[in-house]
Design an enzyme around this catalytic site. Sequence first.
Site, PDB file in Angstrom:
ATOM      1  CB  SER A 135      37.176  47.465  40.760  1.00 52.59           C
ATOM      2  OG  SER A 135      36.136  46.469  40.640  1.00 52.59           O
ATOM      3  CE  LYS A 161      35.057  47.161  37.628  1.00 58.30           C
ATOM      4  NZ  LYS A 161      35.749  46.541  36.704  1.00 58.30           N
ATOM      5  CE  LYS A 163      34.188  43.554  39.980  1.00 60.28           C
ATOM      6  NZ  LYS A 163      34.411  43.220  38.460  1.00 60.28           N
ATOM      7  CG  ASP A 188      32.422  44.635  36.179  1.00 60.38           C
ATOM      8  OD1 ASP A 188      31.782  43.579  35.433  1.00 60.38           O
ATOM      9  OD2 ASP A 188      33.621  44.397  36.310  1.00 60.38           O
ATOM     10  CD  GLU A 213      34.078  46.422  33.516  1.00 56.09           C
ATOM     11  OE1 GLU A 213      33.901  47.126  34.369  1.00 56.09           O
ATOM     12  OE2 GLU A 213      34.819  45.492  33.379  1.00 56.09           O
ATOM     13  CG  ASP A 238      36.529  42.844  31.585  1.00 58.73           C
ATOM     14  OD1 ASP A 238      37.200  42.300  31.136  1.00 58.73           O
ATOM     15  OD2 ASP A 238      36.268  42.712  32.993  1.00 58.73           O
ATOM     16  CE  LYS A 262      39.698  43.647  33.380  1.00 59.66           C
ATOM     17  NZ  LYS A 262      38.819  42.534  34.055  1.00 59.66           N
ATOM     18  N   GLY A 290      41.628  46.090  35.756  1.00 59.24           N
ATOM     19  CA  GLY A 290      42.599  45.426  36.384  1.00 59.24           C
ATOM     20  C   GLY A 290      42.030  44.022  36.823  1.00 59.24           C
TER      21      GLY A 290
HETATM   22  O1  OSB Z   1      35.900  42.358  35.701  1.00 59.12           O
HETATM   23  O2  OSB Z   1      37.221  43.944  36.100  1.00 59.12           O
HETATM   24  C1  OSB Z   1      36.897  42.804  36.503  1.00 59.12           C
HETATM   25  C2  OSB Z   1      38.927  41.339  39.459  1.00 59.12           C
HETATM   26  C3  OSB Z   1      39.007  40.214  39.090  1.00 59.12           C
HETATM   27  C4  OSB Z   1      38.403  39.791  37.924  1.00 59.12           C
HETATM   28  C5  OSB Z   1      37.663  40.821  37.307  1.00 59.12           C
HETATM   29  C6  OSB Z   1      37.538  42.095  37.525  1.00 59.12           C
HETATM   30  C7  OSB Z   1      38.050  42.517  38.667  1.00 59.12           C
HETATM   31  C8  OSB Z   1      38.044  43.772  39.043  1.00 59.12           C
HETATM   32  C9  OSB Z   1      39.285  44.408  40.037  1.00 59.12           C
HETATM   33  O3  OSB Z   1      37.081  44.456  38.854  1.00 59.12           O
HETATM   34  C10 OSB Z   1      39.932  45.457  39.315  1.00 59.12           C
HETATM   35  C11 OSB Z   1      41.202  45.788  40.090  1.00 59.12           C
HETATM   36  O4  OSB Z   1      42.229  44.852  39.770  1.00 59.12           O
HETATM   37  O5  OSB Z   1      41.340  46.734  40.714  1.00 59.12           O
HETATM   38 MG    MG Z   2      34.987  43.447  34.581  1.00 61.84          MG
END
Ligand code: OSB
Ligand code: MG
Length: 368
Positions: A135, A161, A163, A188, A213, A238, A262, A290
């Site tokens: 991510s 992925k 953001k 995401d 996402e 999510d 998660k 994650g």
């Molecule tokens: O939305 O998946 C998410 C990190 C913090 C809060 C929300 C998210 C995330 C990530 C990071 O996308 C995923 C990772 O731990 O590599």
């Molecule tokens: Mg997410």
Amino acid sequence: MRLDRIVLREIHLPLKHFFETSFGRVYERHVVLVEINSDGLTGWGECVAAEGPYYSYETVSTAWSILSELILPRLVDQSIQHPDEFGVMFRAIRGHHMARAAVESSLWDLWSRFQGLSLWKALGGELQQIACGVSIGIQDHPDLLLEKIDQEVKAGYRKIKIKIKPGWDLEIVKLVRRNYPEIPLMVDANSAYSLKDRDLFAALDDFGLLMIEQPLRYDDLLDHSKLQALIKTPLCLDESIRHLDDARHAIELGSCRIINIKMGRVGGHSEARRIHDLCRSRNVPVWCGGMLETGIGRAHNIAVSTLPGFVIPGDVSASQRYYHRDTIHPPIEVSRDGFICAPLQSGLGYDPDSEWIEQITLRRQVFC
Ligand code: OSB
Ligand code: MG
């Protein structure tokens, strides 16, 4: 298992690089850890709650208060036969799934050690090679994003992925696709949009994304079902999936076609597995997300990811992407072709680095 002693801790670890989502930027982590001792064995769990209430209403402080005031004083000295008893004992508490998951997962670690089994086998896992993705947060400049993608693709990761947020969305996806026409790519939004943005999501249909996402509100299912009906790209939820019934409602409403599981968000391994089982029976693919976990939380996510329905690469990347020195050793590493091997040892399969954890502990409360 008689739960002889429980240690609640808050540790502090800087991130190697800031991580930015649509709700803001983090430079360092404060993490609540739970350690449970029983008959010379120890189980560890990590709380995924962040410093502020942006991804979820839960925070490090709310988790600390629920755990220290309500859960741990009642749990210590109890004898339990199976981690599932934990959910029954505390079912009167509404919400606070992240706080609960920290304890529930440490009980699973402990219990699997008592059985002499790897946690992943104790959970019914089957996949010995876990496909990993990354991510990548919002960057200061699009060129920096391309550099990061280049680095992760070269490292062998099997899904990228990125953001997105208003102002960092369609043009960014276009740019990434121009440079990487073939990579498995997804976005995401962390709830940054509303149904008014339907045209943006329809436009994203042209870029062959694996999924989008959580585009809409963090607690929404209905508007997601309306959006899903308008676009071809699968939606993945999510934030909106807090428990098994949310997953069932989402599937029945058509709010998504993929679910990000998660363990730390849904209250622990048992609930994560129930969601996995439901999705499998309805042919809904799942993957493991994650939350910038340190090694303890990552090791739990690896165990979850061995369940057979986890058919899409998860956000279960190497420790070194986030931290200089992790809470476990050996650190979690990913092979050149983007897989993590399920560990052979019993329990979590990685050893918490107690000395280091002690050094970065900001506060501690012992229940015995
Ligand atoms: O939305 O998946 C998410 C990190 C913090 C809060 C929300 C998210 C995330 C990530 C990071 O996308 C995923 C990772 O731990 O590599
Ligand atoms: Mg997410």
